[in-house]
Design a protein around this motif. Sequence first.
Motif, PDB file in Angstrom:
ATOM      1  N   GLN A   1       0.859  -1.188   0.000  1.00  0.00           N
ATOM      2  CA  GLN A   1       0.000   0.000   0.000  1.00  0.00           C
ATOM      3  C   GLN A   1       0.893   1.235   0.000  1.00  0.00           C
ATOM      4  O   GLN A   1       1.545   1.543   0.986  1.00  0.00           O
ATOM      5  CB  GLN A   1      -0.911   0.010   1.226  1.00  0.00           C
ATOM      6  CG  GLN A   1      -1.827   1.237   1.312  1.00  0.00           C
ATOM      7  CD  GLN A   1      -2.758   1.158   2.506  1.00  0.00           C
ATOM      8  OE1 GLN A   1      -3.211   0.081   2.871  1.00  0.00           O
ATOM      9  NE2 GLN A   1      -3.055   2.295   3.112  1.00  0.00           N
ATOM     10  N   PHE A   2       0.909   1.927  -1.129  1.00  0.00           N
ATOM     11  CA  PHE A   2       1.712   3.141  -1.259  1.00  0.00           C
ATOM     12  C   PHE A   2       0.857   4.335  -0.840  1.00  0.00           C
ATOM     13  O   PHE A   2      -0.128   4.658  -1.489  1.00  0.00           O
ATOM     14  CB  PHE A   2       2.221   3.290  -2.688  1.00  0.00           C
ATOM     15  CG  PHE A   2       3.224   2.234  -3.078  1.00  0.00           C
ATOM     16  CD1 PHE A   2       4.544   2.331  -2.670  1.00  0.00           C
ATOM     17  CD2 PHE A   2       2.834   1.126  -3.819  1.00  0.00           C
ATOM     18  CE1 PHE A   2       5.473   1.348  -3.012  1.00  0.00           C
ATOM     19  CE2 PHE A   2       3.748   0.143  -4.169  1.00  0.00           C
ATOM     20  CZ  PHE A   2       5.081   0.251  -3.762  1.00  0.00           C
ATOM     21  N   HIS A   3       1.283   4.977   0.249  1.00  0.00           N
ATOM     22  CA  HIS A   3       0.448   6.001   0.861  1.00  0.00           C
ATOM     23  C   HIS A   3       1.086   7.389   0.801  1.00  0.00           C
ATOM     24  O   HIS A   3       0.636   8.315   1.477  1.00  0.00           O
ATOM     25  CB  HIS A   3       0.162   5.626   2.322  1.00  0.00           C
ATOM     26  CG  HIS A   3      -1.244   5.938   2.753  1.00  0.00           C
ATOM     27  ND1 HIS A   3      -2.267   5.029   2.685  1.00  0.00           N
ATOM     28  CD2 HIS A   3      -1.807   7.066   3.236  1.00  0.00           C
ATOM     29  CE1 HIS A   3      -3.389   5.584   3.121  1.00  0.00           C
ATOM     30  NE2 HIS A   3      -3.136   6.815   3.457  1.00  0.00           N
ATOM     31  N   GLY A   4       2.145   7.515   0.021  1.00  0.00           N
ATOM     32  CA  GLY A   4       2.827   8.807  -0.049  1.00  0.00           C
ATOM     33  C   GLY A   4       2.706   9.452  -1.420  1.00  0.00           C
ATOM     34  O   GLY A   4       1.638   9.425  -2.044  1.00  0.00           O
ATOM     35  N   ASP A   5       3.813  10.014  -1.878  1.00  0.00           N
ATOM     36  CA  ASP A   5       3.830  10.731  -3.154  1.00  0.00           C
ATOM     37  C   ASP A   5       4.482   9.907  -4.255  1.00  0.00           C
ATOM     38  O   ASP A   5       5.015  10.464  -5.222  1.00  0.00           O
ATOM     39  CB  ASP A   5       4.580  12.051  -2.983  1.00  0.00           C
ATOM     40  CG  ASP A   5       4.003  12.884  -1.842  1.00  0.00           C
ATOM     41  OD1 ASP A   5       2.783  13.094  -1.839  1.00  0.00           O
ATOM     42  OD2 ASP A   5       4.777  13.303  -0.955  1.00  0.00           O
TER      43      ASP A   5
END
Length: 225
Positions: free
Chosen positions: A90-94
């Motif tokens: 789960q990529f939760h940044g930029d």
Amino acid sequence: MGLLHYAPVRTSIKICGLKRPEDVDFAVNSGVDALGFVFYPPSPRAVSPQHAAGLISRLPAGVDAVGLVVNASDAEFAAIRAYAPITLWQFHGDESPEECQRLAAGDPWIKAGRVGEGFAFADFSLQYRQAAGFLLDALVEGYGGGGIPFDWQWIPEAWVSANAPRVVLSGGLNAHNVGEAIARLQPCAVDISSGVESAKGIKDAVLMAQFIEAVRLADSKKPMR
């Protein structure tokens, strides 16, 4: 069954930010589809790769171990991989689509969208079209939704209908509002963290049970297809 196992009559459930074995065991025994482990050191819910490995070892086959990262470096990502058997990232940044694809290295991944008024849903899903799922969270300062719901009316009905097998709804959900969310949007899955906590990173068994019951009640009211 896994987080993104799409069945129109059954909403998948992900509980995120687990740190204690007893919370993992309760969630698993209650029939959740995925558990999320936070690898973002500033978060009060963060765990080390070694600690996460011990928690993940308690998961039966079919329950996803979701690794939440925020702008992780290659070295940080490698350290997680070395210990924790993550099944879904789960990529939760930029992170750019190219970064997500490179870091996931063939594993399935989902991208979090920080939804505010005017969020460009079509552009987001086109940009991250290689993602297995789109997690919709509230736009707040910093990363993560802060346990705050956003206005579901901002989500175009045509978009959520077209992408239903990939939509994971997050952002301020709890046992009191998740039924309305499911009835309105029919997402593939719902994701909760602070809404089932007695303190940050400490899950509450009663709140988890109430949330899961509310999801299943909402599912029971869906029209048969």
